[in-house]
Design a protein around this motif. Structure first.
Motif, mmCIF file in Angstrom:
data_model
loop_
_atom_site.group_PDB
_atom_site.id
_atom_site.type_symbol
_atom_site.label_atom_id
_atom_site.label_comp_id
_atom_site.label_asym_id
_atom_site.label_seq_id
_atom_site.Cartn_x
_atom_site.Cartn_y
_atom_site.Cartn_z
ATOM 1 N N MET A 136 76.986 15.516 57.879
ATOM 2 C CA MET A 136 78.506 14.567 58.181
ATOM 3 C C MET A 136 79.157 13.913 57.158
ATOM 4 S SD MET A 136 78.782 15.175 61.616
ATOM 5 C CE MET A 136 79.519 13.836 62.481
ATOM 6 N N ALA A 137 80.408 14.221 57.028
ATOM 7 C CA ALA A 137 81.108 13.679 55.925
ATOM 8 C C ALA A 137 81.424 12.155 56.126
ATOM 9 C CB ALA A 137 82.632 14.505 55.742
ATOM 10 N N LEU A 138 80.530 11.383 55.993
ATOM 11 C CA LEU A 138 80.383 9.878 56.173
ATOM 12 C C LEU A 138 80.143 9.465 54.805
ATOM 13 C CD1 LEU A 138 78.517 9.546 59.491
ATOM 14 C CD2 LEU A 138 81.015 9.445 59.172
ATOM 15 N N PRO A 139 80.540 8.121 54.544
ATOM 16 C CA PRO A 139 80.257 7.508 53.203
ATOM 17 C C PRO A 139 78.846 7.694 52.849
ATOM 18 C CG PRO A 139 81.685 6.135 54.538
ATOM 19 C CD PRO A 139 81.326 7.132 55.351
ATOM 20 N N GLU A 140 77.815 7.642 53.847
ATOM 21 C CA GLU A 140 76.653 7.643 53.350
ATOM 22 C C GLU A 140 76.223 8.958 52.454
ATOM 23 O OE1 GLU A 140 77.468 5.004 56.061
ATOM 24 O OE2 GLU A 140 77.003 7.188 57.059
ATOM 25 N N ALA A 141 76.960 9.900 52.909
ATOM 26 C CA ALA A 141 76.750 11.225 52.254
ATOM 27 C C ALA A 141 76.883 11.244 50.646
ATOM 28 C CB ALA A 141 77.791 12.359 52.788
ATOM 29 N N SER A 198 83.573 12.423 47.278
ATOM 30 C CA SER A 198 84.482 11.363 47.651
ATOM 31 C C SER A 198 85.783 11.771 48.262
ATOM 32 C CB SER A 198 84.439 10.091 46.950
ATOM 33 O OG SER A 198 83.247 9.673 46.408
ATOM 34 N N ASN A 199 86.275 12.601 47.683
ATOM 35 C CA ASN A 199 87.661 13.171 48.158
ATOM 36 C C ASN A 199 87.415 13.623 49.438
ATOM 37 O OD1 ASN A 199 89.754 15.529 48.346
ATOM 38 N ND2 ASN A 199 90.567 14.158 46.807
ATOM 39 N N VAL A 200 86.188 14.549 49.568
ATOM 40 C CA VAL A 200 86.260 15.025 51.179
ATOM 41 C C VAL A 200 85.823 13.802 51.956
ATOM 42 C CG1 VAL A 200 84.578 16.422 52.294
ATOM 43 C CG2 VAL A 200 85.313 17.302 50.086
ATOM 44 N N VAL A 201 85.034 13.068 51.577
ATOM 45 C CA VAL A 201 84.731 12.003 52.887
ATOM 46 C C VAL A 201 86.041 11.086 53.232
ATOM 47 C CG1 VAL A 201 83.378 9.867 52.981
ATOM 48 C CG2 VAL A 201 82.236 11.884 52.106
ATOM 49 N N PRO A 217 89.822 16.363 60.355
ATOM 50 C CA PRO A 217 89.145 17.405 61.378
ATOM 51 C C PRO A 217 90.291 18.661 61.872
ATOM 52 C CG PRO A 217 88.360 15.268 61.942
ATOM 53 C CD PRO A 217 89.688 15.107 61.005
ATOM 54 N N GLU A 218 89.708 19.767 61.703
ATOM 55 C CA GLU A 218 90.882 20.747 62.422
ATOM 56 C C GLU A 218 90.913 20.603 63.875
ATOM 57 O OE1 GLU A 218 90.062 24.829 61.210
ATOM 58 O OE2 GLU A 218 92.087 25.139 60.757
ATOM 59 N N SER A 219 89.648 20.511 64.489
ATOM 60 C CA SER A 219 89.431 20.364 65.984
ATOM 61 C C SER A 219 88.782 19.174 66.482
ATOM 62 C CB SER A 219 88.371 21.639 66.432
ATOM 63 O OG SER A 219 87.160 21.255 65.907
ATOM 64 N N THR A 220 88.006 18.979 67.545
ATOM 65 C CA THR A 220 87.351 17.866 67.920
ATOM 66 C C THR A 220 86.269 17.559 67.204
ATOM 67 O OG1 THR A 220 86.492 19.028 69.807
ATOM 68 C CG2 THR A 220 88.479 17.855 70.218
ATOM 69 N N MET A 221 85.688 18.543 66.644
ATOM 70 C CA MET A 221 84.473 18.577 66.035
ATOM 71 C C MET A 221 84.589 17.731 64.618
ATOM 72 S SD MET A 221 82.500 19.886 67.654
ATOM 73 C CE MET A 221 80.799 20.395 66.486
ATOM 74 N N PRO A 222 83.843 16.772 64.129
ATOM 75 C CA PRO A 222 84.085 16.105 62.818
ATOM 76 C C PRO A 222 83.816 17.230 61.811
ATOM 77 C CG PRO A 222 82.050 15.479 63.916
ATOM 78 C CD PRO A 222 82.447 16.460 64.936
ATOM 79 N N VAL A 223 84.396 16.695 60.532
ATOM 80 C CA VAL A 223 84.360 17.421 59.301
ATOM 81 C C VAL A 223 82.767 17.279 58.855
ATOM 82 C CG1 VAL A 223 84.964 17.761 56.796
ATOM 83 C CG2 VAL A 223 86.552 17.044 58.888
ATOM 84 N N ARG A 252 80.106 23.540 44.152
ATOM 85 C CA ARG A 252 81.005 23.963 45.474
ATOM 86 C C ARG A 252 80.771 22.580 46.364
ATOM 87 N NH1 ARG A 252 81.843 29.530 44.453
ATOM 88 N NH2 ARG A 252 82.530 29.818 46.703
ATOM 89 N N VAL A 253 81.978 22.147 46.406
ATOM 90 C CA VAL A 253 81.954 21.032 47.229
ATOM 91 C C VAL A 253 82.853 21.190 48.463
ATOM 92 C CG1 VAL A 253 82.631 18.405 47.505
ATOM 93 C CG2 VAL A 253 81.607 19.282 45.482
ATOM 94 N N SER A 254 82.486 21.409 49.566
ATOM 95 C CA SER A 254 83.216 21.851 50.747
ATOM 96 C C SER A 254 83.262 20.953 52.045
ATOM 97 C CB SER A 254 82.404 23.112 51.527
ATOM 98 O OG SER A 254 82.192 24.111 50.521
ATOM 99 N N ALA A 255 84.452 21.050 52.603
ATOM 100 C CA ALA A 255 84.912 20.329 53.937
ATOM 101 C C ALA A 255 84.948 21.481 54.950
ATOM 102 C CB ALA A 255 85.887 19.691 53.663
ATOM 103 N N PHE A 256 83.403 21.441 55.774
ATOM 104 C CA PHE A 256 83.554 22.253 56.775
ATOM 105 C C PHE A 256 84.570 21.915 57.949
ATOM 106 C CE2 PHE A 256 79.953 23.145 54.575
ATOM 107 C CZ PHE A 256 79.856 24.647 53.960
ATOM 108 N N GLY A 257 85.063 22.706 58.595
ATOM 109 C CA GLY A 257 85.847 22.131 59.924
ATOM 110 C C GLY A 257 86.941 21.188 59.624
ATOM 111 N N ALA A 258 87.653 21.386 58.395
ATOM 112 C CA ALA A 258 88.673 20.491 57.742
ATOM 113 C C ALA A 258 89.920 21.183 58.212
ATOM 114 C CB ALA A 258 88.656 20.076 56.522
ATOM 115 N N ALA A 259 90.992 20.483 58.524
ATOM 116 C CA ALA A 259 92.536 20.973 58.592
ATOM 117 C C ALA A 259 92.635 21.520 57.057
ATOM 118 C CB ALA A 259 93.386 20.297 59.031
ATOM 119 N N SER A 260 93.713 22.437 57.070
ATOM 120 C CA SER A 260 94.384 22.796 55.996
ATOM 121 C C SER A 260 95.199 21.721 55.200
ATOM 122 C CB SER A 260 95.357 23.913 55.866
ATOM 123 O OG SER A 260 95.859 24.351 54.651
#
Lengths: 110, 142
Positions: B13-18, B53-56, B61-67, B83-91
């Motif tokens: 999950m894209a939370l600060p702990e990540a 950090s930019n991702v977090v 989120p693009e939907s109701t699912m968290p990034v 490769r640093v990815s944001a899955f389920g993120a809006a454009s």
């Protein structure tokens, strides 16, 4: 990151040990606000044990510097390690946040 | 295909702990790739943490699912790549991939400029609902 502080004769020394990143940056801001509110606006942040700092951490240092100056004091940094020095240099913030070789020396000139 | 000598990945999950988890993976990577010079470790790790950090902080989120954040870091004899990815993120809004460094008073906005200064190439792509930053650093210092 472990943060602690000690009030000396003419300044307060904050020791920051660990990583100064988006997780710990708000905690540093809170601690400096607390120290300033308690009446000490001359602050040295001892970064000897800060092995890592990112732009969030740098932003916190700048915010803390502003808070100290608004209260009539200043914020200085001491014992800066290579990674932190690199970030300060690449962002040209080494001109704004001068690094002193020790906490005592940071306010030694005044 | 160049030889990958060491590799670390995570997805959570894209939370600060990540961010702390990414630090841990980087430390493990350097243990596996002890030939990487200290200067390269320092610059590359700083860039990877900035991107994570930019991702977090900014991925929406693009939907109701968290990034979720994904990090895939690899070392070859001549190149470090992350490769640093944001899955389920809006454009995201259009990104200026080569921004100027903010001045001394600013308390934010230095992350991407710092990444540019630290690595050799920075690319951004969006594919299948995933935003990915690709950072590379080469050649390695002697």
């Amino acid at each position: 990151m472990d943060l602690s502080y000690e009030v000396k004769d003419s300044y307060a020394e904050i020791t920051a040990a660990g990583r100064l990143n988006m997780v710990s940056a708000p905690k540093l801001r809170e601690l400096v606000a607390e120290v300033v509110a308690a009446g000490t606006s001359r602050i040295v942040i001892n970064l000897e044990e800060t092995a890592f700092m990112d732009s969030s951490g740098l932003g916190a240092l700048i915010g803390c510097l502003k808070a100290a100056r608004q209260a009539g004091g200043d914020l200085r940094i001491a014992r800066v390690q290579p990674q932190v020095q690199m970030v300060l240099g690449l962002t040209s913030m080494d001109k704004v946040l001068t690094s002193y070789s020790s906490a005592a020396e940071a306010f030694g000139d005044d | 295909m160049t030889d990958v000598l060491a590799r670390r990945t995570l997805r959570q999950m894209a939370l600060p702990e990540a961010i702390e988890a990414v630090h841990t993976e980087l430390d493990g990577l350097w243990e596996d790739a002890s030939f990487v010079p200290d200067m390269d470790r320092m610059t590359f790790a700083t860039a990877v943490i900035e991107a994570a950090s930019n991702v977090v902080q900014h991925a929406v989120p693009e939907s109701t699912m968290p990034v979720e954040i994904g990090v895939d870091i690899s070392v070859t004899p001549v190149r470090l790549e992350a490769r640093v990815s944001a899955f389920g993120a809006a454009s995201p809004d259009p990104i200026d991939t080569d921004p100027a460094m903010p001045d001394g008073e600013a308390e934010s906005g230095r992350g991407l400029a710092l990444i540019r200064a630290l690595v050799t190439t920075v690319t951004f792509k969006r594919q299948d609902g995933t935003n990915t930053w690709i950072l590379s650093k080469s050649p390695l210092h002697d």
